[in-house]
Design a protein around this motif. Structure first.
Motif, PDB file in Angstrom:
ATOM      1  N   CYS A 121       0.817  -1.211   0.000  1.00  0.00           N
ATOM      2  CA  CYS A 121       0.000   0.000   0.000  1.00  0.00           C
ATOM      3  C   CYS A 121       0.856   1.270   0.000  1.00  0.00           C
ATOM      4  CB  CYS A 121      -0.925  -0.030   1.213  1.00  0.00           C
ATOM      5  SG  CYS A 121      -1.892   1.473   1.453  1.00  0.00           S
TER       6      CYS A 121
ATOM      7  N   ALA B 218       2.098  12.554  -0.352  1.00  0.00           N
ATOM      8  CA  ALA B 218       1.520  11.233  -0.151  1.00  0.00           C
ATOM      9  C   ALA B 218       0.591  11.235   1.064  1.00  0.00           C
ATOM     10  CB  ALA B 218       2.634  10.201   0.036  1.00  0.00           C
TER      11      ALA B 218
ATOM     12  N   CYS C 119      -2.558   3.484   5.012  1.00  0.00           N
ATOM     13  CA  CYS C 119      -2.556   2.021   4.895  1.00  0.00           C
ATOM     14  C   CYS C 119      -2.877   1.374   6.237  1.00  0.00           C
ATOM     15  CB  CYS C 119      -1.198   1.531   4.414  1.00  0.00           C
ATOM     16  SG  CYS C 119      -0.769   2.162   2.777  1.00  0.00           S
TER      17      CYS C 119
ATOM     18  N   ALA D 249       4.311   6.015  -5.157  1.00  0.00           N
ATOM     19  CA  ALA D 249       4.494   6.157  -6.602  1.00  0.00           C
ATOM     20  C   ALA D 249       3.415   7.052  -7.212  1.00  0.00           C
ATOM     21  CB  ALA D 249       4.476   4.780  -7.264  1.00  0.00           C
ATOM     22  N   ARG D 250       2.174   6.853  -6.781  1.00  0.00           N
ATOM     23  CA  ARG D 250       1.083   7.690  -7.298  1.00  0.00           C
ATOM     24  C   ARG D 250       1.291   9.157  -6.926  1.00  0.00           C
ATOM     25  NH1 ARG D 250      -2.442   3.193  -5.938  1.00  0.00           N
ATOM     26  NH2 ARG D 250      -2.669   4.082  -3.855  1.00  0.00           N
ATOM     27  N   ALA D 251       1.664   9.401  -5.669  1.00  0.00           N
ATOM     28  CA  ALA D 251       1.870  10.779  -5.219  1.00  0.00           C
ATOM     29  C   ALA D 251       2.994  11.446  -6.002  1.00  0.00           C
ATOM     30  CB  ALA D 251       2.178  10.794  -3.729  1.00  0.00           C
TER      31      ALA D 251
ATOM     32  N   LEU E  48       2.745   1.795  -3.384  1.00  0.00           N
ATOM     33  CA  LEU E  48       1.845   2.209  -4.452  1.00  0.00           C
ATOM     34  C   LEU E  48       1.406   3.661  -4.273  1.00  0.00           C
ATOM     35  CD1 LEU E  48      -0.329  -1.036  -4.697  1.00  0.00           C
ATOM     36  CD2 LEU E  48       1.445  -0.250  -6.301  1.00  0.00           C
ATOM     37  N   GLU E  49       1.089   4.037  -3.040  1.00  0.00           N
ATOM     38  CA  GLU E  49       0.695   5.422  -2.778  1.00  0.00           C
ATOM     39  C   GLU E  49       1.859   6.371  -3.027  1.00  0.00           C
ATOM     40  OE1 GLU E  49      -0.931   9.088  -1.470  1.00  0.00           O
ATOM     41  OE2 GLU E  49      -1.692   7.304  -2.484  1.00  0.00           O
TER      42      GLU E  49
ATOM     43  N   LEU F  27       4.005  10.717  -9.129  1.00  0.00           N
ATOM     44  CA  LEU F  27       3.569  10.979 -10.500  1.00  0.00           C
ATOM     45  C   LEU F  27       2.553  12.115 -10.561  1.00  0.00           C
ATOM     46  CD1 LEU F  27       3.227   7.306 -11.788  1.00  0.00           C
ATOM     47  CD2 LEU F  27       5.016   8.963 -12.370  1.00  0.00           C
ATOM     48  N   GLU F  28       1.740  12.226  -9.511  1.00  0.00           N
ATOM     49  CA  GLU F  28       0.710  13.267  -9.484  1.00  0.00           C
ATOM     50  C   GLU F  28       1.191  14.564  -8.854  1.00  0.00           C
ATOM     51  OE1 GLU F  28      -2.541  11.387  -7.463  1.00  0.00           O
ATOM     52  OE2 GLU F  28      -2.719   9.798  -8.973  1.00  0.00           O
ATOM     53  N   LYS F  29       2.468  14.577  -8.464  1.00  0.00           N
ATOM     54  CA  LYS F  29       3.098  15.766  -7.885  1.00  0.00           C
ATOM     55  C   LYS F  29       2.305  16.325  -6.685  1.00  0.00           C
ATOM     56  CE  LYS F  29       5.514  17.354 -12.064  1.00  0.00           C
ATOM     57  NZ  LYS F  29       5.383  16.091 -12.783  1.00  0.00           N
ATOM     58  N   ARG F  30       2.026  15.430  -5.731  1.00  0.00           N
ATOM     59  CA  ARG F  30       1.309  15.807  -4.520  1.00  0.00           C
ATOM     60  C   ARG F  30       1.939  15.105  -3.320  1.00  0.00           C
ATOM     61  NH1 ARG F  30      -1.453  11.382  -2.906  1.00  0.00           N
ATOM     62  NH2 ARG F  30      -2.073   9.864  -4.512  1.00  0.00           N
TER      63      ARG F  30
END
Length: 267
Positions: A248, A263, A267, A254-256, A251-252, A258-261
């Motif tokens: 969890c 995290a 979890c 990596a998403r953060a 994955l979070e 890529l989305e430039k935010r």
């Protein structure tokens, strides 16, 4: 609790050693209460950090003379293990705090002596005021720094540990910073609070599971003494990394990214 004051502040549990008249000298009761607080904090999934500080302008001036006198009376009454048990219990405290999954932060001011010096050495992050006085006075009292010695050597290296322990010397905040006993120096107690908040913001940005795994890998790295040990640790690290990147938090993260935010660790 009779020797501690606690406060929950977001991701952190703040623990204040609260025996200001004795400069927060560590008694067996305080050891028991600290261990109980550590256990409760580690079972709280919302917590990522544990902050240690002292009341009344001092961090901790070492062992409680009352416990020493009680042990001496017990020894006189025939309990040959009284001093052993008193001393060893504090070593258990240091070991458990050292290996805690939580980020241990120490706010150091006033007197940091003996057992207090040991507590400073197991802190992941140690912040001190410039006028803090650090000392290992045991040899001047006819005693060895028995339980804190391994943690002092691990923190400062053998050379500096020898220098301080074998002279009973007192050093100030600037020297403590130079030798790695303190990680950051501030001017006064007010700045301790400001710096603590910044450190907690940094810890808050990190994933709880990644913090715990990283701390254990770093501690294990300090114990590597052969190629076989190193290979085993690298295998362990690869397994931990594999689990983390597929979990969890990974994955979070990596998403953060890529989305430039920032995290969100839920979890």
């Amino acid at each position: 609790m009779q020797t501690l004051v606690t406060e929950t502040r977001g991701i952190a549990q703040l623990i204040t050693l609260n025996k200001p008249r004795q400069h927060n000298a560590i008694s067996l009761q305080m050891v028991d209460e600290l261990l109980r607080q550590l256990d409760e904090a580690e079972r709280d999934p919302a917590l990522r950090a544990l902050v240690l500080r002292g009341a009344g302008g001092n961090f901790c001036a070492g062992g409680d003379i009352g416990d020493m006198l009680a042990a001496r009376q017990s020894a006189a009454d025939g309990d040959s293990h009284a001093f052993f048990q008193l001393n060893r219990r504090f070593g258990e405290l240091l070991q458990k705090f050292n290996h805690s999954r939580l980020v241990v932060i120490a706010l150091l001011e006033g007197a940091v002596m003996g057992g207090g010096f040991g507590l400073a050495c197991i802190a992941d992050i140690a912040i001190a005021t410039a006028d803090t006085k650090f000392s290992l006075p045991e040899t001047r009292l006819g005693l060895p720094p028995a339980q804190i010695a391994p943690f002092v050597v691990a923190r400062l290296g053998l050379s500096q540990a020898r220098r301080l322990a074998l002279s009973g010397a007192t050093i100030g905040g600037h020297q403590a910073l130079e030798i790695g006993l303190a990680h950051q120096l501030v001017e006064d107690a007010e700045m301790l609070e400001e710096t603590l908040e910044k450190q907690l913001q940094s810890v808050r940005a990190c994933a709880p599971g990644a913090l715990a795994a990283t701390k254990q890998l770093l501690l294990a790295s300090a114990q590597v003494s052969s190629d076989e040990d190193l290979n085993q640790l690298l295998d362990r690290g690869a397994a931990v990394f594999s689990d983390a990147i597929q979990g969890c938090e990974g994955l979070e993260g990596a998403r953060a990214f890529l989305e430039k935010r920032a995290a969100e660790w839920q979890c």
